[in-house]
Design an enzyme around this catalytic site. Sequence first.
Site, PDB file in Angstrom:
ATOM      1  N   LYS A   1      -1.526  -9.434   6.153  1.00  0.00           N
ATOM      2  CA  LYS A   1      -1.819  -9.035   4.766  1.00  0.00           C
ATOM      3  C   LYS A   1      -1.121  -9.972   3.769  1.00  0.00           C
ATOM      4  O   LYS A   1      -0.068 -10.539   4.087  1.00  0.00           O
ATOM      5  CB  LYS A   1      -1.430  -7.580   4.525  1.00  0.00           C
ATOM      6  CG  LYS A   1       0.013  -7.362   4.206  1.00  0.00           C
ATOM      7  CD  LYS A   1       0.251  -5.974   3.659  1.00  0.00           C
ATOM      8  CE  LYS A   1       1.697  -5.881   3.215  1.00  0.00           C
ATOM      9  NZ  LYS A   1       1.947  -5.478   1.877  1.00  0.00           N
TER      10      LYS A   1
ATOM     11  N   LYS B   1       8.863  -5.166   8.651  1.00  0.00           N
ATOM     12  CA  LYS B   1       9.903  -5.760   7.788  1.00  0.00           C
ATOM     13  C   LYS B   1      11.154  -6.073   8.596  1.00  0.00           C
ATOM     14  O   LYS B   1      11.835  -7.061   8.337  1.00  0.00           O
ATOM     15  CB  LYS B   1      10.200  -4.851   6.590  1.00  0.00           C
ATOM     16  CG  LYS B   1       9.041  -4.853   5.599  1.00  0.00           C
ATOM     17  CD  LYS B   1       9.399  -4.428   4.193  1.00  0.00           C
ATOM     18  CE  LYS B   1       8.202  -4.655   3.277  1.00  0.00           C
ATOM     19  NZ  LYS B   1       8.353  -4.172   1.928  1.00  0.00           N
TER      20      LYS B   1
ATOM     21  N   LYS C   1       4.029 -10.107  -1.240  1.00  0.00           N
ATOM     22  CA  LYS C   1       4.863 -10.728  -2.280  1.00  0.00           C
ATOM     23  C   LYS C   1       5.975 -11.554  -1.673  1.00  0.00           C
ATOM     24  O   LYS C   1       6.410 -12.534  -2.237  1.00  0.00           O
ATOM     25  CB  LYS C   1       5.539  -9.630  -3.104  1.00  0.00           C
ATOM     26  CG  LYS C   1       4.670  -8.919  -4.061  1.00  0.00           C
ATOM     27  CD  LYS C   1       5.559  -7.972  -4.866  1.00  0.00           C
ATOM     28  CE  LYS C   1       4.965  -6.599  -4.949  1.00  0.00           C
ATOM     29  NZ  LYS C   1       5.689  -5.587  -4.191  1.00  0.00           N
TER      30      LYS C   1
HETATM   31  N1  AQP Z   1      -2.285  -7.334   0.731  1.00  0.00           N
HETATM   32  C1  AQP Z   1      -2.487  -6.167   0.135  1.00  0.00           C
HETATM   33  N2  AQP Z   1      -3.745  -5.726  -0.024  1.00  0.00           N
HETATM   34  C2  AQP Z   1      -3.977  -4.528  -0.631  1.00  0.00           C
HETATM   35  N3  AQP Z   1      -2.997  -3.731  -1.122  1.00  0.00           N
HETATM   36  C3  AQP Z   1      -1.741  -4.147  -0.994  1.00  0.00           C
HETATM   37  N4  AQP Z   1      -0.575  -3.606  -1.368  1.00  0.00           N
HETATM   38  C4  AQP Z   1       0.422  -4.439  -1.003  1.00  0.00           C
HETATM   39  N5  AQP Z   1      -0.068  -5.533  -0.396  1.00  0.00           N
HETATM   40  C5  AQP Z   1      -1.420  -5.381  -0.366  1.00  0.00           C
HETATM   41  C6  AQP Z   1      -0.451  -2.326  -2.073  1.00  0.00           C
HETATM   42  O1  AQP Z   1       0.110  -2.591  -3.357  1.00  0.00           O
HETATM   43  C7  AQP Z   1       0.918  -1.483  -3.756  1.00  0.00           C
HETATM   44  C8  AQP Z   1       2.255  -1.984  -4.194  1.00  0.00           C
HETATM   45  O2  AQP Z   1       2.896  -2.629  -3.111  1.00  0.00           O
HETATM   46  P1  AQP Z   1       4.457  -2.543  -2.994  1.00  0.00           P
HETATM   47  O3  AQP Z   1       5.046  -3.151  -4.192  1.00  0.00           O
HETATM   48  O4  AQP Z   1       4.838  -1.151  -2.686  1.00  0.00           O
HETATM   49  O5  AQP Z   1       4.871  -3.410  -1.789  1.00  0.00           O
HETATM   50  P2  AQP Z   1       4.299  -3.651  -0.353  1.00  0.00           P
HETATM   51  O6  AQP Z   1       3.330  -2.611   0.071  1.00  0.00           O
HETATM   52  O7  AQP Z   1       5.462  -3.851   0.566  1.00  0.00           O
HETATM   53  O8  AQP Z   1       3.524  -4.966  -0.647  1.00  0.00           O
HETATM   54  P3  AQP Z   1       3.914  -6.466  -0.672  1.00  0.00           P
HETATM   55  O9  AQP Z   1       3.094  -7.086  -1.708  1.00  0.00           O
HETATM   56  O10 AQP Z   1       3.789  -6.971   0.709  1.00  0.00           O
HETATM   57  O11 AQP Z   1       5.412  -6.551  -1.136  1.00  0.00           O
HETATM   58  P4  AQP Z   1       6.702  -7.003  -0.373  1.00  0.00           P
HETATM   59  O12 AQP Z   1       6.438  -8.373   0.147  1.00  0.00           O
HETATM   60  O13 AQP Z   1       7.741  -6.936  -1.408  1.00  0.00           O
HETATM   61  O14 AQP Z   1       6.928  -6.017   0.737  1.00  0.00           O
HETATM   62  C9  AQP Z   1       1.019  -0.547  -2.538  1.00  0.00           C
HETATM   63  O15 AQP Z   1       0.173   0.565  -2.734  1.00  0.00           O
HETATM   64  C10 AQP Z   1       0.545  -1.395  -1.401  1.00  0.00           C
HETATM   65  O16 AQP Z   1      -0.096  -0.622  -0.403  1.00  0.00           O
END
Ligand code: AQP
Length: 325
Positions: free
Chosen positions: A193, A111, A196
Amino acid sequence: MQKIFSGVQPSGNIHIGNYLAVIKQWVALQEKSDCIFCIVDWHAITVPYEVKALQQKIKEVASIYLASGINPEKSVIFVQSQVKEHSELAWLLNTITPFGDLQRMTQFKDKSKKLQGNVNAGLFNYPVLMAGDILLYQTDLVPVGEDQKQHVELARTIAKKFNSKFGETFKVPEVSVLKIGAKIMSLTEPLKKMSKSDPEPSRIGLFDTPEQIRKKIGSATTDSDKEIKFNPKEKPGISNLLTIYSLFADKPIKDIEKEFQGKGYASFKSALADLLIKKLEPFRNKKAEFDKNPEFIEKILTDGANRARKIAQETMQKVRTVMNL
Ligand code: AQP
């Protein structure tokens, strides 16, 4: 009964990676466990966010939990910032968490790169807040995607350290990560991966329209040959699409490979788009229903916060006593 804690950040449009790896697991778990599902808004503000849209994003995550089948009478659904004990415990855990452990966190490094150095201390301390989230509820099991596994491991280390320094206070939680689907990849860059916060059309959102779904799947990156074969190293694009198909259709990947043998990418992509349109229809419909009745979601979140706060306060009482605060 075993206790489950997990959460999602209201940081953008929830995608099929969040759903397949995590939220879908929760629905089965709630039948046999005490579950607490949090909307972790304090985590979401560790990166730049749209202030005006935050409450709307929180409601959307709640709609997704409900549309997925989380039963608010059985499981607790609440917003992190409505239970202040999360920040109190995070501060106390900060005092026993080595700086070096936080520097090693992969998500912080990733990040920070994305933010090009514009990083706040909250993002650095994110895993400590997450440890607090988990430990407050004396959690046995934390279902997460692959990217969050390291943070749960750190929560275990922090719990053990706290217990040995101050006496048995916290349960040491286990992590649960799916064998297949724990890391759904980006549609446009299948070595990264799905996220969001990445630009469209890299992900399928749970509220995407049929047109958006068809367009994004149609333009998803594949590989130079035409074979529908699961091989993440050599064919990451098609392997990711096969994983998504398999998890939504509840069919083994081998069967899907056979079904599409010799048929080419266009026909596979069209079938995958049809499947996603059908499987995501309930999310679109439920969202429309909840949008008409915002009080319904608000009531569930208020009830959930009251139930969560009670447990959190009990744990904090213990923590203050053992720390002599
Ligand atoms: N690509 C992914 N595949 C499988 N699991 C995923 N998770 C996130 N991306 C994937 C899992 O979803 C849960 C919630 O995620 P989060 O809201 O904690 O945010 P994150 O892990 O930082 O995921 P994002 O979607 O990439 O969000 P942003 O862009 O906001 O940082 C977690 O259990 C995560 O492991």
